[in-house]
Design an enzyme around this catalytic site. Structure first.
Site, PDB file in Angstrom:
ATOM      1  N   ASN A 141      -0.210 -31.291   4.653  1.00 35.23           N
ATOM      2  CA  ASN A 141      -0.072 -32.497   3.831  1.00 35.23           C
ATOM      3  C   ASN A 141       0.300 -33.743   4.629  1.00 35.23           C
ATOM      4  O   ASN A 141       0.119 -34.856   4.155  1.00 35.23           O
ATOM      5  CB  ASN A 141       0.919 -32.265   2.695  1.00 35.23           C
ATOM      6  N   HIS A 181       3.100 -21.497   2.372  1.00 30.13           N
ATOM      7  CA  HIS A 181       2.369 -22.550   1.663  1.00 30.13           C
ATOM      8  C   HIS A 181       0.901 -22.176   1.515  1.00 30.13           C
ATOM      9  O   HIS A 181       0.130 -22.222   2.469  1.00 30.13           O
ATOM     10  CB  HIS A 181       2.528 -23.879   2.426  1.00 30.13           C
ATOM     11  N   SER A 209       5.003 -27.663  -0.979  1.00 28.15           N
ATOM     12  CA  SER A 209       3.943 -28.290  -0.191  1.00 28.15           C
ATOM     13  C   SER A 209       4.484 -29.327   0.777  1.00 28.15           C
ATOM     14  O   SER A 209       3.738 -29.825   1.611  1.00 28.15           O
ATOM     15  CB  SER A 209       2.905 -28.920  -1.121  1.00 28.15           C
ATOM     16  N   GLU A 256       0.054 -21.672   5.371  1.00 30.25           N
ATOM     17  CA  GLU A 256       0.957 -22.265   6.363  1.00 30.25           C
ATOM     18  C   GLU A 256       2.289 -21.535   6.244  1.00 30.25           C
ATOM     19  O   GLU A 256       2.843 -21.466   5.135  1.00 30.25           O
ATOM     20  CB  GLU A 256       1.223 -23.736   5.992  1.00 30.25           C
TER      21      GLU A 256
HETATM   22  N1  CAA Z   1      -9.963 -20.128  -8.879  1.00 30.16           N
HETATM   23  C1  CAA Z   1     -10.653 -19.075  -8.389  1.00 30.16           C
HETATM   24  N2  CAA Z   1     -11.866 -19.176  -7.844  1.00 30.16           N
HETATM   25  C2  CAA Z   1     -12.436 -20.390  -7.807  1.00 30.16           C
HETATM   26  C3  CAA Z   1     -11.788 -21.537  -8.299  1.00 30.16           C
HETATM   27  C4  CAA Z   1     -10.508 -21.369  -8.861  1.00 30.16           C
HETATM   28  N3  CAA Z   1      -9.793 -22.410  -9.355  1.00 30.16           N
HETATM   29  N4  CAA Z   1     -12.591 -22.608  -8.123  1.00 30.16           N
HETATM   30  C5  CAA Z   1     -13.704 -22.157  -7.518  1.00 30.16           C
HETATM   31  N5  CAA Z   1     -13.604 -20.827  -7.336  1.00 30.16           N
HETATM   32  C6  CAA Z   1     -14.601 -19.954  -6.700  1.00 30.16           C
HETATM   33  C7  CAA Z   1     -15.847 -19.887  -7.537  1.00 30.16           C
HETATM   34  O1  CAA Z   1     -15.760 -18.858  -8.491  1.00 30.16           O
HETATM   35  C8  CAA Z   1     -16.894 -19.564  -6.504  1.00 30.16           C
HETATM   36  O2  CAA Z   1     -16.830 -18.184  -6.193  1.00 30.16           O
HETATM   37  P1  CAA Z   1     -18.135 -17.349  -5.852  1.00 30.16           P
HETATM   38  O3  CAA Z   1     -18.689 -17.970  -4.610  1.00 30.16           O
HETATM   39  O4  CAA Z   1     -17.568 -16.017  -5.654  1.00 30.16           O
HETATM   40  O5  CAA Z   1     -19.020 -17.504  -7.010  1.00 30.16           O
HETATM   41  C9  CAA Z   1     -16.418 -20.310  -5.264  1.00 30.16           C
HETATM   42  O6  CAA Z   1     -15.018 -20.555  -5.465  1.00 30.16           O
HETATM   43  C10 CAA Z   1     -17.131 -21.627  -5.069  1.00 30.16           C
HETATM   44  O7  CAA Z   1     -16.983 -22.372  -6.273  1.00 30.16           O
HETATM   45  P2  CAA Z   1     -18.090 -23.331  -6.891  1.00 30.16           P
HETATM   46  O8  CAA Z   1     -19.442 -22.848  -6.471  1.00 30.16           O
HETATM   47  O9  CAA Z   1     -17.816 -23.488  -8.344  1.00 30.16           O
HETATM   48  O10 CAA Z   1     -17.769 -24.748  -6.308  1.00 30.16           O
HETATM   49  P3  CAA Z   1     -17.665 -25.247  -4.828  1.00 30.16           P
HETATM   50  O11 CAA Z   1     -18.633 -24.585  -3.923  1.00 30.16           O
HETATM   51  O12 CAA Z   1     -17.660 -26.726  -4.956  1.00 30.16           O
HETATM   52  O13 CAA Z   1     -16.204 -24.790  -4.351  1.00 30.16           O
HETATM   53  C11 CAA Z   1     -13.958 -25.322  -4.067  1.00 30.16           C
HETATM   54  C12 CAA Z   1     -15.090 -25.131  -5.073  1.00 30.16           C
HETATM   55  C13 CAA Z   1     -13.677 -24.005  -3.347  1.00 30.16           C
HETATM   56  C14 CAA Z   1     -12.732 -25.737  -4.856  1.00 30.16           C
HETATM   57  C15 CAA Z   1     -14.400 -26.416  -3.030  1.00 30.16           C
HETATM   58  O14 CAA Z   1     -14.815 -27.561  -3.716  1.00 30.16           O
HETATM   59  C16 CAA Z   1     -13.314 -26.783  -2.063  1.00 30.16           C
HETATM   60  O15 CAA Z   1     -13.079 -26.093  -1.078  1.00 30.16           O
HETATM   61  N6  CAA Z   1     -12.652 -27.936  -2.323  1.00 30.16           N
HETATM   62  C17 CAA Z   1     -11.554 -28.402  -1.476  1.00 30.16           C
HETATM   63  C18 CAA Z   1     -10.318 -27.648  -1.832  1.00 30.16           C
HETATM   64  C19 CAA Z   1      -9.142 -28.081  -1.011  1.00 30.16           C
HETATM   65  O16 CAA Z   1      -9.202 -28.959  -0.169  1.00 30.16           O
HETATM   66  N7  CAA Z   1      -8.021 -27.434  -1.284  1.00 30.16           N
HETATM   67  C20 CAA Z   1      -6.787 -27.775  -0.641  1.00 30.16           C
HETATM   68  C21 CAA Z   1      -6.045 -28.706  -1.543  1.00 30.16           C
HETATM   69  S1  CAA Z   1      -4.552 -29.205  -0.807  1.00 30.16           S
HETATM   70  C22 CAA Z   1      -3.490 -27.986  -1.176  1.00 30.16           C
HETATM   71  O17 CAA Z   1      -3.732 -27.064  -1.885  1.00 30.16           O
HETATM   72  C23 CAA Z   1      -2.189 -28.131  -0.536  1.00 30.16           C
HETATM   73  C24 CAA Z   1      -1.195 -28.943  -1.215  1.00 30.16           C
HETATM   74  O18 CAA Z   1      -0.054 -28.701  -0.952  1.00 30.16           O
HETATM   75  C25 CAA Z   1      -1.490 -30.089  -2.086  1.00 30.16           C
END
Ligand code: CAA
Length: 283
Positions: free
Chosen positions: A190, A140, A119, A152
């Site tokens: 990031n 990424h 990352s 990415e």
């Molecule tokens: N694995 C698989 N599917 C998942 C999941 C997981 N861990 N978490 C949620 N989902 C799926 C759910 O099953 C649901 O699917 P359906 O629509 O098919 O039913 C869908 O995602 C939406 O989930 P929820 O309704 O439970 O919850 P939500 O609408 O709040 O979405 C989320 C959850 C997608 C995580 C949303 O909150 C989100 O986009 N959060 C921000 C995530 C983000 O910013 N990620 C980047 C992090 S930084 C990174 O990764 C880089 C790094 O290097 C640190």
């Protein structure tokens, strides 16, 4: 280049998600980790995810079974002798990554591409641990991998155009959107996300508002799906700290200094969701 067999090294949150999307796209995948229990945990997560797709009527039982059958568990890195692409998704630690890359360089076939899901660590330095830096690239993925569209793609100093093109094509096949970036600390994602999270932690540290208020402001005011402190817990506070340290060291600029509260939580072992406690507590 024609890629058919992939090894994902690291069966944690990111690695299991990557293995899942690769198998869903029709690739044969080795899911590799140091211990069988880690691989089993990754496979259990994948099984849970694809079962939910069947329950929601988005996938047939047969499709689910063929996806799971395409994933072979591995605790022997020598299985990489048989693959066209390795995607490494282990802990964010340069020594661990360079050690794995130098082993993979010995084991994997000459034509194989070695990609890292790091990352924030320099691709060029990871590539230098191999004798094939032109075949090393950053790939990424974002968490949760099955949901997030972005990959990415980061070129190291020596990455060949053909390798970049192959990884871009694979990303499309995984039903994701590739974005090309250059090899700078934190890349784009990031470099922008982590200082925002770090600033949210400073805002809490300085008593500007409660954690709930900070998250609410960013959710409702900026339409972020999660507030920054909830997101930090989701990513893992150790990972957030590590990335901030990489930015701080990489740019030599104090604007990237990690918040003392973040350090304190990590020292306490409050790493977020994965340990049941971070800024919030989890069951
Ligand atoms: N694995 C698989 N599917 C998942 C999941 C997981 N861990 N978490 C949620 N989902 C799926 C759910 O099953 C649901 O699917 P359906 O629509 O098919 O039913 C869908 O995602 C939406 O989930 P929820 O309704 O439970 O919850 P939500 O609408 O709040 O979405 C989320 C959850 C997608 C995580 C949303 O909150 C989100 O986009 N959060 C921000 C995530 C983000 O910013 N990620 C980047 C992090 S930084 C990174 O990764 C880089 C790094 O290097 C640190």
């Amino acid at each position: 280049m024609d890629v058919q067999k992939i090894m994902v090294v690291g069966a944690g949150q990111m690695g299991s998600g990557i293995a899942q999307v690769c198998a869903m796209a029709g690739y044969d995948v080795f899911l590799h980790d140091l211990k069988q229990e880690y691989v089993d945990r990754g496979l259990a997560t994948i099984t849970k995810n694809v079962t939910r797709q069947v329950e929601k009527g988005r996938m047939t039982q047969e499709e689910k079974e063929s996806i799971l059958n395409r994933i072979t568990p591995s605790i022997d890195l020598n299985n990489a002798s048989n693959v066209d692409l390795v995607i490494e998704a282990v802990v964010e630690n340069m020594e661990v990554k360079t050690s794995i890359f130098s082993q993979l360089d010995e084991i994997a076939p000459e034509h194989a591409i070695l990609a890292t899901n790091t990352s924030s660590l320099p691709i060029t330095e990871i590539a230098a641990a191999t004798k094939r830096p032109e075949k090393v690239i950053g790939m990424h993925f974002m968490n949760p991998v099955p949901v997030m569209k972005l990959v990415e793609i980061i070129r190291g100093l020596a990455t060949a155009d053909e390798v970049y093109q192959t990884i871009e094509d694979i990303t499309h096949k995984l039903n994701k959107v590739p974005v090309e970036v250059n090899d700078f600390p934190g890349f784009v994602s990031n470099r922008i996300l982590m200082p925002m999270i770090n600033e949210a932690i400073y805002t809490l540290y300085e008593g500007v508002a409660t954690k709930e208020a900070i998250d609410e402001v960013m959710k409702l005011g900026m339409n972020h799906p999660m507030g920054p402190l909830t997101l930090a817990d989701f990513i893992g506070l150790d990972t957030c700290l590590y990335i901030m340290e990489t930015l701080h060291e990489g740019f030599g600029d104090d604007k990237y200094r990690p918040c003392p509260l973040l350090r304190k939580y990590v020292k306490a072992g409050w790493l977020g969701r994965k340990t049941g406690r971070g800024f919030y507590t989890y069951e």
